[in-house]
Design an enzyme around this catalytic site. Structure first.
Site, PDB file in Angstrom:
ATOM      1  N   ALA A  65       0.826  -1.211   0.000  1.00  0.00           N
ATOM      2  CA  ALA A  65       0.000   0.000   0.000  1.00  0.00           C
ATOM      3  C   ALA A  65       0.861   1.262   0.000  1.00  0.00           C
ATOM      4  CB  ALA A  65      -0.925  -0.010   1.208  1.00  0.00           C
ATOM      5  N   HIS A  66       0.196   2.403  -0.056  1.00  0.00           N
ATOM      6  CA  HIS A  66       0.931   3.662  -0.174  1.00  0.00           C
ATOM      7  C   HIS A  66       1.772   3.981   1.065  1.00  0.00           C
ATOM      8  CE1 HIS A  66      -2.998   5.975   1.100  1.00  0.00           C
ATOM      9  NE2 HIS A  66      -2.718   5.005   1.911  1.00  0.00           N
TER      10      HIS A  66
END
Lengths: 343, 343, 343
Positions: C237-238
């Protein structure tokens, strides 16, 4: 959708015993609850018997034991669900394929005239493709790939060099067959890549879901048996072998060199560790991690039961004290035994 | 990045109450800790109050209750996080689209002039695409697909025949919409494929992550409501329905015919079993398997608590003796009751 | 496969000490059990000592302590597995690349002559690509992407705008680098998208598996260190950062802003929650959810142990009564203490 079929035509093609008006035309399937005029439903389990009585379907497929439960025209068959599956196919035939190679495709191997290759598909050198194979747009087939008759590769499927796919395969969009297995040797703190020189070899009648990955073997091949059905988002690591007719639901992961038996089912998001063996006819529940070999057929489960988050907090806290709790119980047992003796 | 905006311009466009120098120009956003000159930060929770005092941001977005906690120019708004999200959008506008069809694309349907189609994208027959839609390179849209205005399909997205996508969708690279659901009927040891004749129907304002798969329905459609947000690597099986504004984190799996309510959140790698119903406003924790319907809103969890591997070995061993432990406790209770009576 | 190499040639290139006939030619590798004439095997662990005695391999790679356990020609090296990995590479060299840009590729940036770009690959504006990079068919590289020397992107990889990939990367088919992170702010019952303006920055010597996704950062970058190895179907994920030489098996998920240390290993389908820190040299078992920071190196586990479904039903039922069970034990302890006092 076809123009519809008479019940007697269906029985002529698929077998079963017809009771009622054979000239009745059905044009689509439906569930007992949803089917209406011109639609045929099925019943396989006694728990839907009440629905059978109320169904608005035009006809039904029933097992022998429910044959007298309906006044609708019906087809009697030992396996109504499989029969229904075939009726869906008859009433919803695949559109006639547009065979031929799209001018935007890049094809470096000779193909039979019956093959269809979509726009922007890329087919490498020395590829052998059987009759009536359909390659959708955007697929990339490496050098030396082999694909059996009547197989379908949906859009953007990638098959790496030298992998082999059997007949009547259905491979869904985004699936990747034959990427390198995850093989690295530790050298100090670095990882040294072990070139993966095996292939993926897939039997006949296999279906592979969207965005599923099957890695090539390290030395020997990764092997998928005949009739295996893999759902979407599955990861099959290098040198795994999956026995004939085994089916796996979405998000399953199989680690390297696991050997899965025949006719197994694996529930969604189950994980199977590497270097173990699972017998034929094993059924693994969704969400379960299998970290040891299973030599006996049967159903296996290992999931933490769901609760409200509040309840879970309490019960999960106890998990960490389980050893202590067991010790306290043992202590109590000793004390009481002593009290029994002294009293 | 834009050339920057004056605080009074931002308030004119997004609302909120400005306190301080409205001529101040901010050109980027940042966190309270990282923002510097020319950057605007936000605070939503009291736990960052100490950071607010020390921030080097040029301006901040604050809720009314913290309005007096800063001497920096600030914008007061009830929902600073949503306000901040909109400021990020203002300061980082999408580049002007290059509308038009790349000569390397293959397009078999008429498209509005405002649509952009990238190189090597393939668009089938009878496709209806709205205004200002952007189709990145390598996308493959089957026959009869419909896509609403202002939607964006990133590279290599595949949409199977007849699926419907609403307005303002954002679909990330590698996503597959409309592959066959995993439907097979057992016939002896073989699986008979049940043709999947439903569609995927996706509402407005939906975002779908990279490499996520949403299967088409068996008979009826798979339905994704308005405002649904799905992260990467998610698997949505056939005939699932997901209610409006529900959000799911990465690696979630939803099995067939599950009905998920509105405004739910599902944590990463949670699994939801098939043929069950989940009420509106249910929140499922990461890693949790939901194997039964949940009729009440609230938070639900079911994960084995983490420990060192050594501790886990001990506690996990006790799990297998839990029934026995409970029996031993019951036995003790009986013995003690007896001792109480006899003493 | 090469034409084979003499043992003394191998030692001249890779080091180690040769004992036996250096003129012996080996043309392939194999396991102790499977290797035959012309093949070289290795032994690293004492548990395969019996296999060493029976192997039909032509030669073996052994650690010093087993040097006297074989009469076959052998190469002695401290790390036989890493040595073997390098021998596999020597005996199975990658085919000479076909450098040059396929006429069906769409390339909008200048490239070195040593670069190979396959059919239907699409390369945006302002892309910087190093020497000897191989881009397979169907890859899509956005504007401003940078890729270091000697990297390989397999078919249908997507790299979004402005992401950076180091030298000697191997990225497998279907991987997506730089899709938007999953960032939304709640506004009433709607979600407001937070534009994701960070990048993905990947170090040198990184391998990324098929259909793996790595999201771009929200504001700052998502960072993958040098020598990191990610298997298939992984979700990053980011704003995650992964330290050098960490390796993760298939189906792992890492939630936003998690910071993973160096030299960690994460087993298949493990999940790591967001906004936490994991120290260097942490090893997470397959299927484990890590929901809190781990500041100490070591092995961590949290999985429900597998059982037959029948046994599981019983033990899982007890989980929900654990708090009650603990209370009953405490009650017994009190009662007995009382009995001890009164007796």
């Amino acid at each position: 959708m076809s123009g519809g079929l008479r019940l007697d035509e269906i029985v002529a093609r698929l077998g079963g015993m017809l009771q009622g008006d054979g000239s009745l035309v059905v044009s689509q399937v439906g569930s007992l609850l949803s089917a209406g005029a011109g639609e045929i439903a099925f019943i396989a389990s006694p728990k839907y018997r009440a629905q059978l009585k109320r169904t608005k379907a035009a006809a039904v497929i029933v097992p022998p034991q429910f044959a007298n439960d309906t006044t609708l025209p019906h087809i009697i068959h030992q396996n109504p669900y499989a029969y229904y599956a075939r009726v869906v196919g008859l009433l919803n035939p695949a559109l006639p394929g547009r065979s031929g190679v799209h001018p935007g495709a890049v094809v470096n191997s000779p193909l039979p005239a019956s093959v269809s290759v979509g726009a922007n598909a890329v087919i490498g050198d020395g590829v052998r493709i059987g009759e009536n194979v359909t390659i959708y747009p955007g697929c990339v087939l490496g050098d030396g790939v082999a694909i059996g008759d009547d197989s379908v590769l949906h859009a953007n499927v990638v098959v790496y060099d030298h992998c082999v796919i059997g007949r009547r395969a259905v491979i869904h969009a985004g699936a990747v067959i034959g990427a390198d297995g995850f093989g690295f040797a530790k050298d100090g703190q670095h990882w040294v890549k072990i070139p993966q020189i095996g292939r993926v070899v897939i039997g006949d009648d296999v279906e592979i879901g969207a965005n599923t990955s099957i890695d090539r073997g390290a030395l020997d091949d990764t092997v998928i048996g005949n009739g295996v059905k893999l759902d979407n988002q599955i990861q099959v690591a290098h040198n795994v072998s999956i026995g004939d007719h085994t089916a796996m639901a979405g998000c399953v992961g199989i680690a390297g060199s696991a050997r899965i038996g025949r006719r197994c089912t694996v529930g969604g998001a189950a994980m199977i560790s590497g270097h173990l063996e699972i017998a034929d006819d094993v059924h693994v529940s969704a969400g379960t991690l299998v970290a040891k070999s299973l030599s006996q057929p049967g159903a296996y489960t290992g999931i933490f039961p769901l609760a409200t988050h509040h309840e879970w907090l309490h019960n999960a806290a106890q998990i960490k004290r389980l050893v202590k709790l067991a010790e306290r119980v043992a202590e109590l047992e000793k004390t009481i035994e002593l009290m029994g003796k002294t009293s």
